[in-house]
Motif scaffolding. Structure first.
Motif, PDB file in Angstrom:
ATOM      1  N   CYS A 138      -8.842   3.457  -2.977  1.00  0.00           N
ATOM      2  CA  CYS A 138      -9.920   2.541  -2.645  1.00  0.00           C
ATOM      3  C   CYS A 138     -11.269   3.180  -1.627  1.00  0.00           C
ATOM      4  N   CYS A 165      -6.474   0.150  -7.172  1.00  0.00           N
ATOM      5  CA  CYS A 165      -5.455   0.333  -6.363  1.00  0.00           C
ATOM      6  C   CYS A 165      -4.220   0.038  -7.322  1.00  0.00           C
ATOM      7  N   CYS A 181       0.744  -1.082  -0.002  1.00  0.00           N
ATOM      8  CA  CYS A 181       0.013   0.160  -0.122  1.00  0.00           C
ATOM      9  C   CYS A 181       0.997   1.299   0.028  1.00  0.00           C
ATOM     10  N   ILE A 182       0.249   2.128  -0.967  1.00  0.00           N
ATOM     11  CA  ILE A 182       1.297   3.484  -0.949  1.00  0.00           C
ATOM     12  C   ILE A 182       0.425   4.785  -0.287  1.00  0.00           C
ATOM     13  N   CYS A 184      -2.617   5.790  -1.058  1.00  0.00           N
ATOM     14  CA  CYS A 184      -3.264   6.982  -1.945  1.00  0.00           C
ATOM     15  C   CYS A 184      -4.551   7.165  -1.616  1.00  0.00           C
ATOM     16  N   GLY A 185      -5.346   6.357  -1.148  1.00  0.00           N
ATOM     17  CA  GLY A 185      -6.769   6.544  -0.664  1.00  0.00           C
ATOM     18  C   GLY A 185      -7.704   6.479  -1.806  1.00  0.00           C
TER      19      GLY A 185
HETATM   20  S1  SF4 Z   1      -5.898   1.853  -3.257  1.00  0.00           S
HETATM   21 FE1  SF4 Z   1      -6.053   1.779  -0.994  1.00  0.00          FE
HETATM   22  S2  SF4 Z   1      -4.681  -0.159  -0.664  1.00  0.00           S
HETATM   23 FE2  SF4 Z   1      -4.383   0.477  -2.760  1.00  0.00          FE
HETATM   24  S3  SF4 Z   1      -2.581   1.633  -2.239  1.00  0.00           S
HETATM   25 FE3  SF4 Z   1      -4.150   3.155  -2.468  1.00  0.00          FE
HETATM   26  S4  SF4 Z   1      -4.760   3.420  -0.143  1.00  0.00           S
HETATM   27 FE4  SF4 Z   1      -3.429   1.561  -0.429  1.00  0.00          FE
END
Ligand code: SF4
Lengths: 467, 222
Positions: free
Chosen positions: A312, A366, A306-307, A309-310
């Motif tokens: 999800c 993601c 997980c990076i 990014c938000g």
């Molecule tokens: S989409 Fe969600 S799980 Fe995937 S990297 Fe971004 S914050 Fe992490």
């Protein structure tokens, strides 16, 4: 408060519902548009996944490489096992350098640790400088509701009132003016703080650097002006090279805010050089475990890619309906529903793995291809394995399993069940109160069964074929 | 150098090693593979770009609310800067990066002191190490000639960009740094337009904590 109670409260909160409805399309639409700039989105996601996996597969060695490079450049590298150790390290460093005031750039790991409370208890003033985090801090240390947009749940009217009240200034409703007011309030803090704390989006083994991604410029101020800079980040954030960083940066801002790049990306290496006008004289890294190391080699290792990014949560129908606070800990949305039970204990977040429709919107967006629905399903399995499900559910499942292994009985059961539901619907297509489980229909209707059962249809199909 | 914190480090790394099934043999194999990655630093997929790099850089920069001017030579930059400042009613004074102190600033009617950034500066002028067309980005390397705060504290940041230093992508910028600098400067700041925030109702506002305006003067001289 219990998850379900919190959800009930959030669903009934009209202002929150309006704010969520307003915020949602902005992130989703701008991400969709800017992702198309990449010629091959899938290949880029795959590359990002490989980069993150490469780090995790030899995390011990990458951390050692990072450590030696960072130390060579003049930084000191510390490790913290848990929140208590994080707080103790920071307070010790602050005391060592006679620090009274700390300006902070956004860091979710310090939220994990409850660092601000510990600093205040030690007589050190932490000042949050990310606009969103600042708003929360002056609102009596309210927790963030989103990992990149901490005040996702708030309307500008609420912020107008808060600023007028806290700053003793005339109430402003223009977002430009509100932002300028925050800038003017915070500038003196930047200039008078003795220490800056930042998170780290990545730590880079090749050079012993930290990469910090921001838009506001507060991250740069926190890491340029004070004489001490402390980076607090998770051990899993290690990546190999600057080129890996370049690939990940094509996805992180795009997935997060729909930007091709954030305004600022700072790659910081070591301390102030002799010929420089500015820069910290002391640089510390605090690399945090807090449950991460135990995921290495486990069936949940994918989650460490997980990076943050938000994306999800921005795409999650459940998050969009209940907001971030209902999830109860630092990380909301699908990634939070996986991380919270893993970091805080399965038994402390029983509802979260079930707070998902498993629609896989999160898995599709993601950037590092974390199979979030699959991980949620695995967590559900773990709950069953460890006997953490309620007795009634366990009995019901046992009973169902027993019946399901006896086809004749199963057919009879479904026949009766369907009749019962049809009777409940009394000719309509929806059931308002589900007789045996009335709680289920408290906030929604149950669709009434229509026409024949599958078995009846199938049997008829067989007969037709035979003819 | 792990201060009084040896146990946390050993505990964490120890657990990682045991979870990964680390032994001397697989450590040696892994180190060799890692060494190759560090040596070759392979890149990922990159988006394609139009052939006219300057036009693309301009387009990407302007999309971020950066403004751009072009002049033939370094010596023409002060007059272009003066014109920009006057056009926007901005002060004709501030700080200039020591690396650019020998340009004819005074002749253009400007009073810029060669020094680091100051809290009361309204305008800061810097050069840049290079610029990146893909995202309309400046790469600023901290040091005596390009003080980090000078591009950060003032409300207006003006940067001189040599046309030949506009590279396609961030990977190329890193390669330039590897070739020319040896080791990384303390701070590499990639700047893409004026500072901004979207924290209130996801509405973008320019000028959060950094500059409200970023203006570039592209210099065609080789
Ligand atoms: S989409 Fe969600 S799980 Fe995937 S990297 Fe971004 S914050 Fe992490």
């Amino acid at each position: 408060m219990h998850f379900k109670a919190r959800v009930g409260e959030k669903l009934a909160d009209r202002i929150l519902q309006e704010n969520l409805a307003k915020a949602k399309p902005k992130f989703v639409d701008s991400r969709a548009k800017v992702m198309l700039e990449l010629d091959d989105i899938e290949a880029t996601r795959e590359a990002a996944k490989q980069i993150r996996n490469r780090s995790l597969e030899n995390l011990d060695l990458w951390l050692e490489t990072f450590e030696s490079k960072a130390t060579e450049a003049g930084a000191q590298v510390h490790y913290a096992r848990d929140s208590q150790e994080i707080c103790k390290l920071v307070v010790d460093i602050a005391r060592r350098h006679g620090v009274r005031k700390i300006t902070k750039s956004k860091s979710m790991v310090t939220e994990e640790a409850g660092l601000n409370r510990a600093l205040e208890a030690a007589g050190i003033q932490p000042v949050e400088t990310d606009l969103g985090e600042y708003i929360l801090q002056i609102n009596d240390n309210e927790p963030p509701s989103h990992i990149i947009a901490p005040v996702f749940h708030k309307s500008k009217e609420e912020i107008s009132d808060l600023f007028a009240r806290t700053h003793n200034t005339p109430r402003k409703t223009d977002i430009n003016e509100l932002t300028r007011e925050a800038r003017e309030q915070l500038r003196p803090h930047f200039l008078s703080s003795d220490m800056g704390i930042s998170g780290g989006n990545f730590i880079i083994a090749e050079t012993g650097s930290v990469a910090i991604v921001t838009n506001e410029g507060n991250g740069r101020l926190c890491t340029t002006l004070p004489k001490v800079h402390v980076v607090i980040t998770g051990i899993e954030k290690a990546i190999a090279t600057l080129d890996d960083l370049s690939t990940l940066l094509r996805l992180l801002p795009r997935s997060a805010t729909g930007q091709a790049i954030t305004n600022y990306v700072s790659v910081l290496t070591g301390t102030k050089r002799p010929d420089e006008f500015d820069g910290p004289e002391h640089l510390y890294f605090i690399l945090v475990d807090n449950g991460r190391a135990d995921l290495i080699g486990s069936e949940f290792q994918d989650m460490l890619r997980c990076i943050r990014c938000g994306a999800c949560m921005n795409h999650c129908p459940v998050y969009q309906t209940i907001g971030g606070h209902a999830y109860g800990w630092v990380y909301p949305g699908p990634m939070g529903s996986v991380l919270t039970p893993l970091y805080q204990g399965l038994e402390n977040a029983l509802d979260l793995p079930h707070a998902a429709t498993l629609c896989n919107q999160c898995g599709v967006v993601c950037p590092v291809k974390i199979p979030l629905p699959e991980l949620l399903r695995k967590l559900r399995e773990k709950q069953v394995e460890r006997g953490l499900r309620p007795l009634s559910e366990r009995i019901a499942l046992r009973a169902w399993a027993w019946v399901a292994r006896r086809p004749a009985l199963y057919a009879l059961g479904t026949k009766i069940g369907v009749r019962y539901l049809k009777w409940l619907a009394s000719g309509k297509d929806r059931i308002k109160v589900l007789g045996v489980a009335p709680a289920w229909t408290q906030g929604r209707d149950f669709p009434a069964p229509q026409g024949e059962t599958f078995r009846e249809l199938y049997a008829r199909g067989q007969r037709d074929c035979a003819r | 150098m792990h201060g009084g914190n040896v146990t946390a480090r050993d505990d964490i790394l120890g657990r990682l090693r045991s979870k990964l099934g680390r032994n001397a043999q697989n450590a040696a194999t892994a180190r060799q593979a890692m060494g190759e990655v560090l040596e070759r630093h392979p890149g990922g997929p990159r988006p394609s770009q139009p052939a006219d790099r300057l036009a693309y850089f301009r387009q990407r920069s302007e999309a971020l609310s950066t403004t751009i001017d072009e002049v033939a030579a370094f010596a023409d930059a002060p007059a272009a800067v003066a014109a920009y400042l006057k056009r926007h009613g901005l002060p004709l004074a501030g700080g200039v990066a020591p690396g650019l102190s020998d340009l004819p600033w005074a002749e253009a009617g400007l009073r810029f002191e060669a020094r680091g950034g100051r809290p009361d500066d309204l305008v800061g002028i810097t050069g840049c190490f290079c610029a990146i067309a893909e995202t309309g980005t400046l790469m600023l390397c901290s040091g005596h000639d390009t003080p980090a705060a000078l591009s950060l504290l003032p409300e207006t940041h003006i940067a001189l960009v040599r046309l030949s230093r506009i590279v396609a992508a961030m990977e190329d910028a890193w390669q330039l740094a590897r070739d020319e600098l040896g080791r990384l400067p303390r701070a590499v700041n990639f700047v893409s337009g004026p500072s901004r925030t979207g924290d209130i109702e996801q509405t973008i506002v320019l000028g959060a904590h950094g500059p409200y305006r970023v203006h570039l003067v592209v210099i065609r001289e080789a």
